[in-house]
Scaffold this motif. Structure first.
Motif, mmCIF file in Angstrom:
data_model
loop_
_atom_site.group_PDB
_atom_site.id
_atom_site.type_symbol
_atom_site.label_atom_id
_atom_site.label_comp_id
_atom_site.label_asym_id
_atom_site.label_seq_id
_atom_site.Cartn_x
_atom_site.Cartn_y
_atom_site.Cartn_z
ATOM 1 N N THR A 72 0.698 -1.196 0.110
ATOM 2 C CA THR A 72 -0.052 0.074 0.086
ATOM 3 C C THR A 72 0.914 1.397 0.108
ATOM 4 N N HIS A 73 2.099 1.145 0.278
ATOM 5 C CA HIS A 73 2.932 2.150 0.187
ATOM 6 C C HIS A 73 3.856 2.392 -1.022
ATOM 7 N N ALA A 74 4.385 3.415 -1.301
ATOM 8 C CA ALA A 74 5.351 3.667 -2.348
ATOM 9 C C ALA A 74 6.519 3.574 -2.101
ATOM 10 N N TRP A 75 7.093 2.397 -2.709
ATOM 11 C CA TRP A 75 8.607 1.968 -2.152
ATOM 12 C C TRP A 75 9.541 2.337 -3.568
ATOM 13 N N SER A 76 10.689 2.762 -3.354
ATOM 14 C CA SER A 76 11.650 3.302 -4.381
ATOM 15 C C SER A 76 12.654 2.067 -4.221
ATOM 16 N N LYS A 77 13.248 1.505 -5.181
ATOM 17 C CA LYS A 77 14.252 0.597 -5.146
ATOM 18 C C LYS A 77 15.439 1.381 -5.242
ATOM 19 N N ALA A 78 16.468 1.347 -4.099
ATOM 20 C CA ALA A 78 17.629 1.720 -3.801
ATOM 21 C C ALA A 78 18.696 0.978 -4.354
ATOM 22 N N LYS A 79 18.866 -0.404 -4.255
ATOM 23 C CA LYS A 79 19.766 -1.091 -4.585
ATOM 24 C C LYS A 79 19.394 -2.578 -4.639
ATOM 25 N N HIS B 138 17.525 -6.835 -1.894
ATOM 26 C CA HIS B 138 16.859 -5.778 -2.429
ATOM 27 C C HIS B 138 16.655 -4.771 -1.315
ATOM 28 N N ARG B 139 17.208 -3.501 -1.507
ATOM 29 C CA ARG B 139 16.996 -2.377 -0.444
ATOM 30 C C ARG B 139 15.987 -1.409 -0.911
ATOM 31 N N LEU B 140 14.749 -1.283 -0.531
ATOM 32 C CA LEU B 140 13.834 -0.454 -0.872
ATOM 33 C C LEU B 140 13.811 0.731 0.327
ATOM 34 N N THR B 141 13.018 2.020 -0.247
ATOM 35 C CA THR B 141 13.136 3.061 0.829
ATOM 36 C C THR B 141 11.616 3.939 0.353
ATOM 37 N N ARG B 142 11.214 4.453 1.382
ATOM 38 C CA ARG B 142 10.226 5.438 1.218
ATOM 39 C C ARG B 142 10.425 6.465 2.423
ATOM 40 N N LEU B 143 10.007 7.800 1.759
ATOM 41 C CA LEU B 143 10.036 8.848 3.016
ATOM 42 C C LEU B 143 8.996 8.770 4.102
ATOM 43 N N ALA B 144 9.739 8.848 5.290
ATOM 44 C CA ALA B 144 8.625 8.752 6.451
ATOM 45 C C ALA B 144 8.385 10.120 7.098
ATOM 46 N N THR B 145 9.350 10.833 7.313
ATOM 47 C CA THR B 145 9.204 12.094 7.815
ATOM 48 C C THR B 145 10.013 13.209 7.015
ATOM 49 N N PRO B 146 9.318 14.064 6.331
ATOM 50 C CA PRO B 146 10.104 15.285 5.728
ATOM 51 C C PRO B 146 10.863 16.102 6.510
ATOM 52 N N ALA B 147 11.741 16.762 6.078
ATOM 53 C CA ALA B 147 12.458 17.688 6.973
ATOM 54 C C ALA B 147 11.756 18.864 7.332
ATOM 55 N N ALA B 148 11.538 19.325 8.497
ATOM 56 C CA ALA B 148 10.860 20.620 8.785
ATOM 57 C C ALA B 148 11.552 21.863 8.219
ATOM 58 N N ASP B 149 12.787 22.052 8.066
ATOM 59 C CA ASP B 149 13.501 22.863 7.741
ATOM 60 C C ASP B 149 14.910 22.504 7.101
ATOM 61 N N GLU B 150 15.485 23.471 6.443
ATOM 62 C CA GLU B 150 16.924 22.997 5.973
ATOM 63 C C GLU B 150 17.811 22.529 6.970
ATOM 64 N N HIS C 3 13.683 -19.448 1.898
ATOM 65 C CA HIS C 3 13.923 -18.565 3.053
ATOM 66 C C HIS C 3 14.091 -17.047 2.690
ATOM 67 N N GLU C 4 13.345 -16.238 3.424
ATOM 68 C CA GLU C 4 13.511 -14.974 3.064
ATOM 69 C C GLU C 4 13.683 -14.154 4.508
ATOM 70 N N ILE C 5 14.431 -13.009 4.395
ATOM 71 C CA ILE C 5 14.765 -12.264 5.809
ATOM 72 C C ILE C 5 14.360 -10.730 5.394
ATOM 73 N N TRP C 6 13.489 -10.255 6.282
ATOM 74 C CA TRP C 6 13.156 -8.848 6.411
ATOM 75 C C TRP C 6 13.598 -7.979 7.189
ATOM 76 N N GLN C 7 14.448 -6.959 6.984
ATOM 77 C CA GLN C 7 14.906 -5.965 7.875
ATOM 78 C C GLN C 7 14.229 -4.715 7.617
ATOM 79 N N ILE C 8 13.291 -4.098 8.536
ATOM 80 C CA ILE C 8 12.595 -2.879 8.396
ATOM 81 C C ILE C 8 13.328 -2.034 9.284
ATOM 82 N N TYR C 9 13.738 -1.072 8.908
ATOM 83 C CA TYR C 9 14.273 0.107 9.740
ATOM 84 C C TYR C 9 13.367 1.446 9.558
#
Length: 442
Positions: free
Chosen positions: A371-378, A392-404, A430-436
């Motif tokens: 249901t989330h939009a994941w981007s393939k990083a590597k 496979h390494r996937l990422t998605r933005l969770a918290t945008p930066a409040a300022d610069e 076998h499969e291993i998930w690591q979710i940070y």
């Protein structure tokens, strides 16, 4: 059904034999009636009678009295009649009866021999049929034994398959334990180095304390000497007093240094105790790790696949990944073995939460992650033993930066997939998930 050769009945004469006998009788009658000969010579009759006796003897050897009694008795009767006719000077009659006896004896001998041969043949047939029946029984018994052996072979093959699966599972757990032991072994080695360093510092502090103790003892000795000199030499009292004051001042200074060294040694002892505490915690950590199931199977670097198999495995991994990108969840799940147990690790605020999930839970989690939009990083592939591994390494933005000056936080999803060949297909075992969660994009 058994078939038997029919026995020739006693006294049964073939038509050809009857024809032969008839011709013989006709010829005899012609001889008797011929006017040219006039009468039969006695020598001819004697010869015929001798031949008849020989024929009857041959029939006896063939067991004609038993097997062809009618013909044999007829032959004997004709022979006796021929002898009577000879005595009565009836040459034609004697000759006819003698030849009739020969014919009857010959037929009796032939029939007896045929009956004997037929009997022997029937006996042989019965023996062969008995042997055939025995062989059929043996074959049926062997078939039953073969069926039993085939059933046992199937059972053994089934047990072998289960044992192979158990061995693979144990090898996987062993590899995972090996990885965890290696990681914690490095930490223990570092703690051991720190502990040795602290112990060295403590030993050096103890040595310095002993040295200062000896200096203080030397100062006290000098003070005692000075006191004795005061007692012995009153005239040098003031000089000695001054020296005593100096020595006492040095003693106070050395005592101060000694006190500081003692405090430092106490701190060193505290450090040693802290090191012992760290060592104890390291042992507890190792025990905890040993009690936990390993996350990653052990990677030995051994390759048991051909180049063609590796290429096929990588192609299957690519198809599996494309199905995920196309949001084809059914096609994505088709590459998993039905009994797969995956490891799911979620790292949130420096805390790790582990779970083992089956195929049904895996499907639910994949649906939720989709249901989330994941981007393939590597992505990367490796080969270990009989498995082709996709990372496979996937990422998605969770918290945008409040300022610069702020830092963007991401959710990072690392999927490590182990795929091996099953028949002509490739399946994920076998499969291993690591979710940070909420971490900088590392």
């Amino acid at each position: 059904m058994n078939q038997f050769i029919a026995l020739v009945r006693k006294g049964n004469v073939a038509p050809s034999e009857i024809l032969c006998i008839g011709m013989l009788l006709v010829s005899l009658s012609l001889v008797g009636c011929g006017g040219k000969l006039g009468s039969i010579e006695i020598s001819a009759v004697d010869t015929a009678i001798s031949d008849a006796e020989a024929a009857i003897a041959a029939a006896v050897e063939a067991d004609a009295p038993t097997l062809a009694s009618d013909l044999f008795e007829t032959a004997q009767a004709n022979l006796a009649s021929a002898k009577i006719a000879l005595e009565e000077k009836k040459g034609n009659e004697a000759l006819r009866l003698a030849y009739q006896a020969i014919a009857n004896a010959t037929l009796a001998q032939t029939n007896s021999m045929n009956i004997t041969k037929n009997s022997e043949l029937n006996t042989s047939i019965l023996q062969k049929e008995a042997e055939a029946e025995s062989l059929r029984a043996t074959v049926n018994s062997k078939k039953e034994e073969l069926a039993g052996l085939q059933s046992e072979i199937q059972d053994v093959q089934s047990e072998g398959t289960q044992l192979k699966q158990t061995v693979r599972d144990l090898e996987k757990k062993n590899r995972e334990l090996g990885d965890t032991r290696a990681a914690y072994g490095e930490q223990v080695a570092q703690l051991s180095e720190t502990l040795e360093e602290i112990r060295g510092r403590a030993r050096r502090a103890e040595t310095e304390i002993r040295n200062y103790g000896r200096e203080v003892a030397e100062l006290r000795r000098k003070l005692d000497v000075a006191d004795r000199r005061v007692q012995e030499e009153g005239y040098q009292k003031r000089t000695v007093i001054a020296e005593i004051d100096s020595l006492r001042r040095q003693l106070r200074e050395q005592a101060q240094i000694y006190t500081e060294k003692l405090a430092e040694a106490s701190q060193q002892n505290a450090g040693a105790k802290h090191a012992e505490y760290l060592k104890q915690k390291a042992q507890e950590a190792r025990a905890y790790v040993d009690s936990q199931p390993q996350l990653h199977p052990t990677k030995t670097g051994r390759i048991a696949l051909s180049a063609e198999q590796i290429a096929a495995g990588k192609m299957a991994l690519s198809n599996w990944e494309r199905a995920w990108q196309a949001k084809d969840l059914n096609g994505h799940l088709a590459y998993y073995e039905p009994n797969i147990i995956a490891d799911k690790v979620v790292i949130h605020e420096s805390k790790e939460h582990r779970n083992k999930i089956d195929l049904q839970q895996l499907e639910a989690d994949l649906h939720q992650m989709g249901t989330h939009a994941w981007s393939k990083a590597k992505s990367d592939t490796e080969v270990e033993g009989e498995s082709v591994i996709g990372i496979h390494r996937l990422t998605r933005l969770a918290t945008p930066a409040a300022d610069e000056n702020a830092t963007e936080l991401y959710n990072i999803w690392i999927r490590e997939v182990w795929m091996h060949q099953v028949g002509n297909d490739w399946r994920i075992h076998h499969e291993i998930w690591q979710i940070y969660e909420n971490v900088p994009n590392f």
